[in-house]
Design a protein around this motif. Structure first.
Motif, PDB file in Angstrom:
ATOM      1  N   ASP A  15     -12.035   1.711   2.162  1.00 50.91           N
ATOM      2  CA  ASP A  15     -11.324   2.514   1.247  1.00 50.91           C
ATOM      3  C   ASP A  15     -10.127   2.153   0.450  1.00 50.91           C
ATOM      4  O   ASP A  15      -9.377   1.399   0.979  1.00 50.91           O
ATOM      5  CB  ASP A  15     -10.846   3.821   2.367  1.00 50.91           C
ATOM      6  CG  ASP A  15     -10.444   5.074   1.716  1.00 50.91           C
ATOM      7  OD1 ASP A  15      -9.243   5.080   1.082  1.00 50.91           O
ATOM      8  OD2 ASP A  15     -11.256   6.236   1.757  1.00 50.91           O
ATOM      9  N   SER A  16     -10.239   2.793  -0.607  1.00 52.74           N
ATOM     10  CA  SER A  16      -8.806   2.387  -1.478  1.00 52.74           C
ATOM     11  C   SER A  16      -7.597   2.569  -1.014  1.00 52.74           C
ATOM     12  O   SER A  16      -6.540   1.826  -1.291  1.00 52.74           O
ATOM     13  CB  SER A  16      -8.900   3.107  -2.971  1.00 52.74           C
ATOM     14  OG  SER A  16      -8.724   4.543  -2.735  1.00 52.74           O
ATOM     15  N   LYS A  17      -7.264   3.493  -0.111  1.00 51.78           N
ATOM     16  CA  LYS A  17      -6.190   3.626   0.473  1.00 51.78           C
ATOM     17  C   LYS A  17      -5.536   2.422   1.590  1.00 51.78           C
ATOM     18  O   LYS A  17      -4.373   2.624   1.755  1.00 51.78           O
ATOM     19  CB  LYS A  17      -6.045   5.051   1.422  1.00 51.78           C
ATOM     20  CG  LYS A  17      -6.326   6.222   0.475  1.00 51.78           C
ATOM     21  CD  LYS A  17      -6.720   7.558   1.191  1.00 51.78           C
ATOM     22  CE  LYS A  17      -6.780   8.840   0.317  1.00 51.78           C
ATOM     23  NZ  LYS A  17      -7.051   9.991   1.142  1.00 51.78           N
ATOM     24  N   ILE A  18      -6.637   1.845   2.113  1.00 51.99           N
ATOM     25  CA  ILE A  18      -6.112   0.655   2.878  1.00 51.99           C
ATOM     26  C   ILE A  18      -6.732  -0.608   2.511  1.00 51.99           C
ATOM     27  O   ILE A  18      -6.847  -1.663   3.064  1.00 51.99           O
ATOM     28  CB  ILE A  18      -6.781   0.989   4.373  1.00 51.99           C
ATOM     29  CG1 ILE A  18      -8.353   1.025   4.051  1.00 51.99           C
ATOM     30  CG2 ILE A  18      -6.192   2.231   5.113  1.00 51.99           C
ATOM     31  CD1 ILE A  18      -9.114   0.899   5.547  1.00 51.99           C
ATOM     32  N   GLU A  35      -0.602   5.906  10.842  1.00 56.07           N
ATOM     33  CA  GLU A  35      -0.526   5.967   9.264  1.00 56.07           C
ATOM     34  C   GLU A  35       0.632   5.489   8.783  1.00 56.07           C
ATOM     35  O   GLU A  35       0.798   4.766   7.616  1.00 56.07           O
ATOM     36  CB  GLU A  35      -1.071   7.260   8.729  1.00 56.07           C
ATOM     37  CG  GLU A  35      -2.543   7.682   8.905  1.00 56.07           C
ATOM     38  CD  GLU A  35      -2.891   8.843   8.590  1.00 56.07           C
ATOM     39  OE1 GLU A  35      -3.914   9.174   7.784  1.00 56.07           O
ATOM     40  OE2 GLU A  35      -1.984   9.837   8.724  1.00 56.07           O
ATOM     41  N   GLN A  49      -0.211   2.633  -3.470  1.00 58.38           N
ATOM     42  CA  GLN A  49      -1.434   3.533  -3.616  1.00 58.38           C
ATOM     43  C   GLN A  49      -1.603   4.718  -2.520  1.00 58.38           C
ATOM     44  O   GLN A  49      -2.124   5.791  -2.907  1.00 58.38           O
ATOM     45  CB  GLN A  49      -2.915   2.818  -3.384  1.00 58.38           C
ATOM     46  CG  GLN A  49      -3.048   1.638  -4.386  1.00 58.38           C
ATOM     47  CD  GLN A  49      -3.097   2.180  -5.895  1.00 58.38           C
ATOM     48  OE1 GLN A  49      -4.181   2.744  -6.134  1.00 58.38           O
ATOM     49  NE2 GLN A  49      -2.382   1.622  -6.925  1.00 58.38           N
ATOM     50  N   LYS A  50      -0.752   4.603  -1.682  1.00 63.75           N
ATOM     51  CA  LYS A  50      -0.836   5.809  -0.853  1.00 63.75           C
ATOM     52  C   LYS A  50       0.511   6.626  -0.386  1.00 63.75           C
ATOM     53  O   LYS A  50       1.368   5.651   0.019  1.00 63.75           O
ATOM     54  CB  LYS A  50      -1.631   5.575   0.427  1.00 63.75           C
ATOM     55  CG  LYS A  50      -1.751   6.544   1.472  1.00 63.75           C
ATOM     56  CD  LYS A  50      -2.466   6.079   2.672  1.00 63.75           C
ATOM     57  CE  LYS A  50      -2.849   6.934   3.743  1.00 63.75           C
ATOM     58  NZ  LYS A  50      -3.578   6.494   5.111  1.00 63.75           N
ATOM     59  N   ASP A  87       0.784  -1.286  -0.054  1.00 66.01           N
ATOM     60  CA  ASP A  87       0.001  -0.222  -0.007  1.00 66.01           C
ATOM     61  C   ASP A  87       0.928   1.273   0.097  1.00 66.01           C
ATOM     62  O   ASP A  87       0.524   2.202  -0.814  1.00 66.01           O
ATOM     63  CB  ASP A  87      -0.871  -0.046   1.247  1.00 66.01           C
ATOM     64  CG  ASP A  87      -2.317  -0.661   0.656  1.00 66.01           C
ATOM     65  OD1 ASP A  87      -2.660  -0.914  -0.215  1.00 66.01           O
ATOM     66  OD2 ASP A  87      -2.881  -0.994   2.077  1.00 66.01           O
ATOM     67  N   LYS A  88       2.079   1.129   0.708  1.00 60.02           N
ATOM     68  CA  LYS A  88       2.782   2.474   1.072  1.00 60.02           C
ATOM     69  C   LYS A  88       4.065   2.564   0.440  1.00 60.02           C
ATOM     70  O   LYS A  88       4.594   3.541   0.259  1.00 60.02           O
ATOM     71  CB  LYS A  88       2.895   2.595   2.782  1.00 60.02           C
ATOM     72  CG  LYS A  88       1.409   2.760   3.246  1.00 60.02           C
ATOM     73  CD  LYS A  88       1.454   2.743   4.594  1.00 60.02           C
ATOM     74  CE  LYS A  88       0.201   2.588   5.313  1.00 60.02           C
ATOM     75  NZ  LYS A  88      -0.692   3.767   4.914  1.00 60.02           N
TER      76      LYS A  88
END
Length: 417
Positions: free
Chosen positions: A338-341, A196, A185-186, A63-64
């Motif tokens: 949510d797409s961020k997670i 976060e 994505q994030k 994700d990150k």
């Protein structure tokens, strides 16, 4: 090659790696090595521990920080190296640690493969709900092909199954580097909180009653997911101890009989979009739980001759039991987070079902079978399967009463883009 074909090949190899040894390892353990049952339960718990530790972590990384397809490739290569070493192992303790290392690498790739497929399909403007299940079907076909190769080559109790799995894993690892890029994505902002930055924001899903309950029942049902993988093949093989069944087709080709379960999966995967849109996640998961009751109950009363139909029907029911939980659960996460997670949430789902669920299922089933259903080395399979059926029935009743979810067909449609 088309995008769909490339993802299909990824899915095929993903589950070929598992199918080469997962169903037949009990024959290797109890037959070739003649190690004990309680220790075998601990071996299968490595799937659970790995799913607790790794998918959430790898989901966070994908994700990150790192492209998902690159992380996926590295994990498969490392896992393949561990599998390659297993034939050199000559005691249960070392076997445990080596298979644990292999599972630390393999288990997170299941949720990662879903995330990669969703990402690439959406980037290329495909309808995920319609396109993903037929791609995922080829994963099950890969599992079946590996099972058949293992059985028909005479290796269902041989260390060669691990070499086969290792070669496929390493090949998939290198292949994945050629897939379209799936960047994080994030991006991490300077103002991001510690939670976060560590990628723990997916755990906030436990703050919602519906999602918390979904994850809890995922854990309880996860306890049942691996039971027939653990014991199904050896259960059929042990009919050889009964003279009238010793030379039966079921005993000789137990792995092929078990593969009916995976053939059934291919059919039920294709039915998932219809069932999800028509009935919703609660009904689909409830159907899955009741199918587990049938799966275990039919095994309890089946035999290789006049009860063969029960064994076959049990294998057919498995497709519904497994897919309606695993694939539908994954799509449910995709529609409600949510797409961020999202990669983290997929990892969390894997952690609860194939993690805590499989861990407790593996450990407890091994101990219970050894202490309560085994006498002088002979396992009472009738009582074992009935006990498992009772467990699944209790979960189904509790889920029907406690899980509240109002079905909206548009929720499922929203996953497409």
């Amino acid at each position: 090659m088309s995008i769909k074909f490339r993802l299909t090949l990824m899915s095929f190899l993903q589950f070929f790696v598992w199918g080469a040894w997962l169903i037949t390892v009990a024959n290797y353990w109890f037959g070739t090595k003649q190690w004990s049952g309680a220790e075998f339960g601990a071996i299968f718990s490595t799937l659970g521990i790995s799913s607790i530790i790794m998918p959430a972590i790898t989901g966070i990384i994908a994700d990150k920080y790192v492209n998902a397809e690159k992380l996926y490739g590295v994990l498969h290569i490392l896992g393949g190296i561990a599998l390659m070493y297993i034939p050199q192992v000559d005691n249960p303790s070392t076997f445990y640690y080596v298979i644990f290392a292999a599972m630390l690498c393999y288990m997170p790739t299941i949720s990662l493969s879903n995330s990669i497929a969703y990402n690439i399909l959406k980037t290329n403007n495909f309808d995920v709900v319609k396109v993903f299940p037929p791609i995922r079907v080829w994963g099950t076909i890969g599992f079946i092909v590996a099972m058949w190769i293992t059985n028909l080559s005479g290796n269902k109790a041989s260390y060669n199954m691990f070499y086969l799995a290792a070669i496929a894993a390493i090949a998939l690892g290198f292949y994945s580097f050629s897939l379209p890029k799936c960047p994080p994505q994030k991006l991490i902002s300077k103002d991001a909180s510690i939670i976060e930055k560590l990628g723990l924001d997916a755990f906030k899903l436990f703050g919602t009653y519906k999602m918390a309950l979904f994850f809890i029942f995922s854990m309880f049902l996860g306890g049942a997911l691996q039971l027939t993988n653990m014991y199904g093949d050896v259960y059929l093989s042990e009919f050889s101890k009964v003279p009238e069944y010793a030379d039966s087709f079921v005993v000789k080709y137990s792995t092929i009989i078990m593969s009916i379960s995976q053939v059934s999966e291919t059919l039920f995967i294709l039915a998932i979009p219809f069932f999800l849109k028509r009935f919703g996640i609660k009904q689909v998961m409830l159907i899955s739980m009741l199918a587990w009751v049938l799966r275990f109950g039919l095994f309890a009363y089946g035999n290789p001759v006049d009860g063969l139909w029960m064994i076959i029907v049990s294998c057919i029911v498995y497709g519904m039991a497994f897919d309606f939980f695993n694939i539908s659960g994954s799509l449910f996460i995709e529609t409600t987070t949510d797409s961020k997670i999202r990669s983290s949430a997929q990892g969390l789902f894997m952690m609860m079902s194939n993690g805590f669920g499989a861990f407790f299922g593996g450990i407890i089933s091994g101990i219970v079978i050894d202490n309560y259903f085994t006498n002088n080395g002979v396992r009472d399979w009738h009582s074992i399967w009935l006990a498992f059926a009772g467990y699944a029935l209790v979960i189904a009743i509790a889920f029907a009463v406690l899980f509240k979810h109002k079905h909206n067909p548009n929720d499922v449609a929203n996953v497409s883009h």
